[in-house]
Write an enzyme that holds these catalytic residues in place. Structure first.
Site, mmCIF file in Angstrom:
data_model
loop_
_atom_site.group_PDB
_atom_site.id
_atom_site.type_symbol
_atom_site.label_atom_id
_atom_site.label_comp_id
_atom_site.label_asym_id
_atom_site.label_seq_id
_atom_site.Cartn_x
_atom_site.Cartn_y
_atom_site.Cartn_z
ATOM 1 N N TYR A 141 0.804 -1.222 0.000
ATOM 2 C CA TYR A 141 0.000 0.000 0.000
ATOM 3 C C TYR A 141 0.840 1.276 0.000
ATOM 4 O O TYR A 141 0.350 2.334 -0.375
ATOM 5 C CB TYR A 141 -0.928 0.029 1.226
ATOM 6 N N LYS A 189 3.756 -15.192 1.623
ATOM 7 C CA LYS A 189 3.962 -15.880 0.349
ATOM 8 C C LYS A 189 5.467 -16.100 0.215
ATOM 9 O O LYS A 189 6.118 -15.656 -0.741
ATOM 10 C CB LYS A 189 3.378 -15.024 -0.796
ATOM 11 N N ASP A 221 -2.244 -18.366 -0.236
ATOM 12 C CA ASP A 221 -3.230 -19.073 -1.063
ATOM 13 C C ASP A 221 -3.878 -20.213 -0.284
ATOM 14 O O ASP A 221 -5.086 -20.414 -0.300
ATOM 15 C CB ASP A 221 -2.609 -19.542 -2.407
ATOM 16 N N ASP A 245 -6.171 -7.366 3.877
ATOM 17 C CA ASP A 245 -7.305 -6.726 3.206
ATOM 18 C C ASP A 245 -8.161 -7.779 2.510
ATOM 19 O O ASP A 245 -9.381 -7.823 2.663
ATOM 20 C CB ASP A 245 -6.798 -5.690 2.190
ATOM 21 N N ASP A 249 -12.196 -9.641 3.924
ATOM 22 C CA ASP A 249 -13.492 -9.700 3.234
ATOM 23 C C ASP A 249 -13.968 -11.145 3.121
ATOM 24 O O ASP A 249 -15.160 -11.434 3.254
ATOM 25 C CB ASP A 249 -13.396 -9.083 1.821
HETATM 26 C C1 IPM Z 1 -10.332 -1.782 3.977
HETATM 27 C C2 IPM Z 1 -10.605 -1.083 2.666
HETATM 28 C C3 IPM Z 1 -9.480 -0.082 2.389
HETATM 29 C C4 IPM Z 1 -8.172 -0.861 2.313
HETATM 30 C C5 IPM Z 1 -9.695 0.760 1.104
HETATM 31 C C6 IPM Z 1 -11.000 1.518 1.144
HETATM 32 C C7 IPM Z 1 -8.551 1.696 0.832
HETATM 33 O O1 IPM Z 1 -10.756 -2.017 1.661
HETATM 34 O O2 IPM Z 1 -10.204 -1.103 5.000
HETATM 35 O O3 IPM Z 1 -10.264 -3.008 3.983
HETATM 36 O O4 IPM Z 1 -7.855 -1.435 1.262
HETATM 37 O O5 IPM Z 1 -7.459 -0.888 3.322
HETATM 38 MG MG MG Z 2 -10.778 -4.026 2.318
#
Ligand code: IPM
Ligand code: MG
Length: 362
Positions: A141, A189, A221, A245, A249
């Site tokens: 990032y 990784k 992975d 990140d 999700d």
């Molecule tokens: C998260 C989000 C952020 C990230 C984005 C909005 C920049 O996806 O907090 O997970 O990638 O960190």
């Molecule tokens: Mg995110």
């Protein structure tokens, strides 16, 4: 106690879920005899539209002044027209950096009332209770060089870690594990990436300071696969920025909805507390977003910033309670099940706290 919180609703559903969380915080303050003062500020596309800057000086100053920051979400499809450095996401990354937040904690726990909401079979998802400790201030990032090359015909991002950055996040993971089931799984990784080989070496060094905590490693992975095959096997997952990140999700989907996942970004003073879901422009303004991730982020704030365990637990119990009572936002409602809106869900959680129906030691 006086809670001095910078409130950044941001974009999309952010302001809507924030309103619900503030109602819940007011209820918690009322029940436990605290005072809540908020400093409401712009961030993201909303701020850019108003002032040309997605992270205005006043917002940053308010964040530094406050005990902690509550943030809704940033992101707006209209920002694709805007130079990258003025986009909402850039503001969020800059804010994290400015506030010194290098550790992002994302607790992922299956609430029993939601076992059937998970896309996984109940016997697989049962008992899932893990926390992702994501490195937040480095890696892909932020690494340099980054940007377009060759007149836009190529582009580069850099996954770079210094051993000190790995050591400090590893310590957060091991400390977190001590308050839980004493097990850290570090994700990398290392079969391909140099930065991951460094990561693994440093994590092993820090592990020696924590002989009471078990430390294992897994390639990212494979970790993505294990998270759906065997989610209850994880305790603390320690990850570099990008992998955390992605995996968070996935973990949110495992427990039923991204609308449930809260996060605490800590390391500097105070911290930023925000839901893991984004601005969800498709449902913004409809009053249907799930506010529970935002509400649970407020609970994390009380725990991490003020060490108010009873207050934090009361919010978490109230959330569990309204779900037991059958309340569902659209993301959680099954076929034929009625859904409540954002405000109604928030009010129900606030009411459960005020009624003292929920105990403060869950
Ligand atoms: C998260 C989000 C952020 C990230 C984005 C909005 C920049 O996806 O907090 O997970 O990638 O960190
Ligand atoms: Mg995110």
């Amino acid at each position: 106690m006086r809670w001095r919180i910078a409130v950044l609703g941001g974009d999309g559903v952010g302001p809507e879920v924030m309103e619900a969380a503030l109602e819940v915080l007011r209820a918690a303050a009322g029940r436990f005899g605290h005072e809540l003062t908020t400093d409401i500020q712009d961030v993201g596309y909303a701020a850019y539209e108003r002032s040309g800057n997605p992270l205005p000086e006043e917002t940053l100053a308010a964040c530094h002044d406050a005990d902690a920051v509550l943030l809704g979400a940033v992101g707006d499809p209209r920002s694709e027209e805007v130079p990258v450095e003025l986009r909402p996401e850039a503001a969020l990354l800059a804010l994290r950096k400015e506030m010194g937040c290098y550790a992002n904690l994302r607790p992922v726990r299956l609430l029993p009332a939601l076992a059937s909401v998970s896309p996984l079979r109940p016997e697989i998802v049962k008992g899932t209770d893990l926390v992702i400790v994501r490195e937040l201030a480095g890696g892909l990032y932020y690494g340099e060089p980054r940007g377009p090359l060759d007149d836009g015909r190529a582009a580069v991002d850099t996954m770079k870690y210094h051993q000190d950055e790995v050591a400090r996040i590893a310590r957060v993971a091991f400390e977190t594990a001590r308050g839980r089931r004493n097990s850290v799984l570090s994700v990398d990784k290392a079969n391909v990436l140099h930065s991951s080989r460094l990561w693994r070496r440093v994590v092993n060094e820090i592990a020696e300071e924590y002989s009471d905590v078990e430390c294992d490693h897994m390639l990212v992975d494979r970790a993505a696969m294990e998270l759906v095959l065997n989610p209850s096997s994880f305790d603390v997952m320690l990850t570099p920025n990008l992998f955390g990140d992605v995996l968070s999700d996935e973990a949110a989907a495992v427990i039923g909805s991204i609308g449930l996942l809260a996060s605490a970004s800590i390391g500097g003073d105070g911290g930023i507390f925000e839901p893991v879901h984004g601005s969800a422009p498709d449902i913004a303004g409809t009053g249907t977003a799930n506010p529970l991730a935002m509400i649970l982020s407020a609970a994390l704030l009380l725990r991490h910033v003020y060490s108010l365990e009873a207050e934090s637990a009361a919010i978490e119990s109230a959330v569990a309670q309204v779900l037991e009572d059958g309340l569902r936002t659209a993301d959680l409602a099954g076929d034929g099940e009625a859904a409540v809106g954002t405000a109604e869900m928030g009010s129900a959680v606030a009411a459960a706290i005020s009624s003292e129906k929920v105990s403060a030691d869950a």
